[in-house]
Scaffold this motif. Structure first.
Motif, PDB file in Angstrom:
ATOM      1  N   SER A  17       1.172  -1.367  -0.073  1.00  0.00           N
ATOM      2  CA  SER A  17       0.196  -0.083   0.007  1.00  0.00           C
ATOM      3  C   SER A  17       0.865   1.180   0.019  1.00  0.00           C
ATOM      4  O   SER A  17       2.066   1.125   0.542  1.00  0.00           O
ATOM      5  CB  SER A  17      -0.878   0.152   1.014  1.00  0.00           C
ATOM      6  N   VAL A  18       0.504   2.310  -0.687  1.00  0.00           N
ATOM      7  CA  VAL A  18       1.429   3.407  -0.995  1.00  0.00           C
ATOM      8  C   VAL A  18       0.545   4.802  -0.285  1.00  0.00           C
ATOM      9  O   VAL A  18      -0.683   4.964  -0.769  1.00  0.00           O
ATOM     10  CB  VAL A  18       1.509   3.676  -2.413  1.00  0.00           C
ATOM     11  N   ILE A  31      -0.013   5.749  -9.486  1.00  0.00           N
ATOM     12  CA  ILE A  31       0.024   4.614  -8.497  1.00  0.00           C
ATOM     13  C   ILE A  31      -0.658   3.672  -9.381  1.00  0.00           C
ATOM     14  O   ILE A  31      -0.420   2.514  -9.220  1.00  0.00           O
ATOM     15  CB  ILE A  31      -0.275   5.174  -7.063  1.00  0.00           C
ATOM     16  N   GLU A  32      -1.944   4.032  -9.609  1.00  0.00           N
ATOM     17  CA  GLU A  32      -3.055   3.122 -10.337  1.00  0.00           C
ATOM     18  C   GLU A  32      -2.253   2.353 -11.522  1.00  0.00           C
ATOM     19  O   GLU A  32      -2.876   1.316 -11.968  1.00  0.00           O
ATOM     20  CB  GLU A  32      -4.303   3.823 -10.541  1.00  0.00           C
ATOM     21  N   VAL A  90       1.436  -2.293  -6.910  1.00  0.00           N
ATOM     22  CA  VAL A  90       0.807  -1.611  -5.574  1.00  0.00           C
ATOM     23  C   VAL A  90      -0.653  -2.074  -5.601  1.00  0.00           C
ATOM     24  O   VAL A  90      -1.447  -1.965  -6.422  1.00  0.00           O
ATOM     25  CB  VAL A  90       0.930  -0.175  -5.869  1.00  0.00           C
ATOM     26  N   GLU A  91      -0.994  -2.507  -4.513  1.00  0.00           N
ATOM     27  CA  GLU A  91      -2.325  -3.206  -4.158  1.00  0.00           C
ATOM     28  C   GLU A  91      -3.495  -1.889  -3.932  1.00  0.00           C
ATOM     29  O   GLU A  91      -4.698  -1.951  -4.182  1.00  0.00           O
ATOM     30  CB  GLU A  91      -2.674  -4.128  -3.088  1.00  0.00           C
ATOM     31  N   GLU A  92      -2.742  -0.888  -3.115  1.00  0.00           N
ATOM     32  CA  GLU A  92      -3.747  -0.050  -2.471  1.00  0.00           C
ATOM     33  C   GLU A  92      -3.041   1.402  -2.427  1.00  0.00           C
ATOM     34  O   GLU A  92      -1.838   1.503  -2.119  1.00  0.00           O
ATOM     35  CB  GLU A  92      -4.037  -0.253  -1.191  1.00  0.00           C
ATOM     36  N   THR A 126      -0.466   1.429 -19.581  1.00  0.00           N
ATOM     37  CA  THR A 126      -1.116   2.410 -20.421  1.00  0.00           C
ATOM     38  C   THR A 126      -2.571   1.844 -20.513  1.00  0.00           C
ATOM     39  O   THR A 126      -2.849   0.625 -20.623  1.00  0.00           O
ATOM     40  CB  THR A 126      -0.506   2.861 -21.525  1.00  0.00           C
ATOM     41  N   ASP A 127      -3.587   2.562 -21.211  1.00  0.00           N
ATOM     42  CA  ASP A 127      -4.753   2.168 -21.460  1.00  0.00           C
ATOM     43  C   ASP A 127      -5.180   2.820 -22.724  1.00  0.00           C
ATOM     44  O   ASP A 127      -5.213   3.756 -23.327  1.00  0.00           O
ATOM     45  CB  ASP A 127      -5.964   3.285 -20.387  1.00  0.00           C
ATOM     46  N   SER A 128      -5.140   1.685 -23.660  1.00  0.00           N
ATOM     47  CA  SER A 128      -5.276   1.861 -25.168  1.00  0.00           C
ATOM     48  C   SER A 128      -6.668   2.385 -25.312  1.00  0.00           C
ATOM     49  O   SER A 128      -6.796   3.176 -26.470  1.00  0.00           O
ATOM     50  CB  SER A 128      -5.242   0.370 -26.030  1.00  0.00           C
TER      51      SER A 128
END
Length: 344
Positions: free
Chosen positions: A36-37, A47-48, A53-55, A159-161
């Motif tokens: 967690s961060v 962070i997402e 990283v879980e949280e 990244t999000d295409s």
């Protein structure tokens, strides 16, 4: 049982990207650990994009705020959740939440008399841990392996295409036949890290004449700077202030190369695979280099550099003014069939 780790993160975009090297190291050594961060709310979109990283926990304080009561309340709410805390900033207040949370192991560097707040205060030898990323990574390792770390893992943001496609349509971005070149003219730290806007504009003009699309990235504070570069130049898009941080990650990922001051977005670009043309003035490429081998550093290394000042103490900023756009132009390669460098 998997180890539960709370990392108190940094307050700058570039530092948060570099912190991913620590998260990757923790996961490499203990794949089952849960990270967690705790960091400022603005950093959550970065962070997402880090699968390690879980949280992400939002720090209940603004930049520079002490906010003792809010830190105490959060610490109490986190009691019993973590086995270890790693505190990256060296300030006294940054160690408060893990202390209030009664996390049994609390690791960080000495700084601002944090004895008692931390259970393991490590001495920082700046001659050995001479880069920010080395310091971050070392705190996740046993002391015998930490000075310096043997292996630094390069950050890699996802990244999000689908978001890329949506943004291209909304912002009128059309990929050219040769390349997309990103520009980051801002530097939150101060003008002693900012290459002249006239140089950026001259470079942008040459790039578009060669068939490239130029995208200028930055926040609301950079809108005027972006317009000074882009005004009247076809193929140059001023995206400053028009994108969220997550959007900037996705659009930078489409750039083959970026031209950037030593800034947070430079580190984002490195972490999404763009080739970096990194410009350094008052800061040092030895201390905060882009964490990729796919880079070229532009630094004049004058006698007065690096001074690490926000504003040039000599009043001339020659470390940047004397770095010509022709040098950057010669270093950039447009993506065509022949992969030839641009003529200077």
């Amino acid at each position: 049982m998997s180890e539960r780790i709370l990392v108190v993160g940094p307050s700058w975009v570039g530092d948060m990207v570099m912190a991913q090297s620590l998260f990757m190291t923790l996961k490499q050594r203990s794949p089952g650990c849960r990270i967690s961060v705790l960091a400022p709310a603005w950093s959550q979109p970065i962070i997402e994009r880090m699968p390690e990283v879980e949280e992400a926990l939002a720090l209940p304080a603004g930049h520079g705020d002490f906010a003792l009561k809010a830190r105490w309340q959060l610490g109490r709410a986190l009691r019993g959740r973590f086995d270890r805390a790693i505190v990256l900033p060296r300030s006294w207040k940054s160690a408060l939440v893990p202390f209030f949370a009664r996390i049994p192991v609390r690791v960080g560097f000495t700084g601002e008399q944090r004895y008692g707040l931390l259970t393991e205060c490590r001495k920082l030898d700046k001659s050995v841990l001479d880069q920010t990323v080395k310091r971050f990574t070392s705190l996740g390792l046993p002391v015998v392996e930490a000075n310096p770390p043997a292996n630094i893992l390069e950050p890699h943001l996802e990244t999000d295409s689908a978001n890329q496609a949506r943004l291209r349509g909304e912002l009128g971005l059309v990929a050219p036949p040769k390349a997309i070149i990103g520009m980051m003219p801002g530097a939150e730290y101060g003008p002693a890290k900012q290459w002249p806007l006239a140089h950026f504009r001259a470079l942008a003009e040459s790039l578009t004449q060669a068939g490239a699309e130029v995208r200028i990235f930055g926040g609301p504070k950079d809108v005027a700077a972006g317009e000074e570069i882009a005004q009247g130049l076809p193929g140059v898009h001023n995206l400053c202030g028009k994108t969220r941080l997550a959007d900037a990650v996705d659009l930078i990922a489409e750039c083959q190369e970026v031209v950037s001051n030593d800034s947070g977005l430079m580190h984002v670009a490195a972490a999404v695979g763009a080739r970096i043309q990194g410009i350094y003035g008052s800061s040092s490429p030895h201390y905060t280099p882009p964490l990729t081998a796919n880079r070229e550093i532009h630094w004049l290394a004058l006698e007065c550099s690096p001074c690490f000042k926000r504003v040039c103490p000599l009043g001339h900023t020659n470390c940047l003014n004397h770095l010509p756009p022709e040098r950057l132009l010669a270093a950039i390669t447009l993506a065509d069939d022949n992969q030839e460098a641009l003529p200077s």
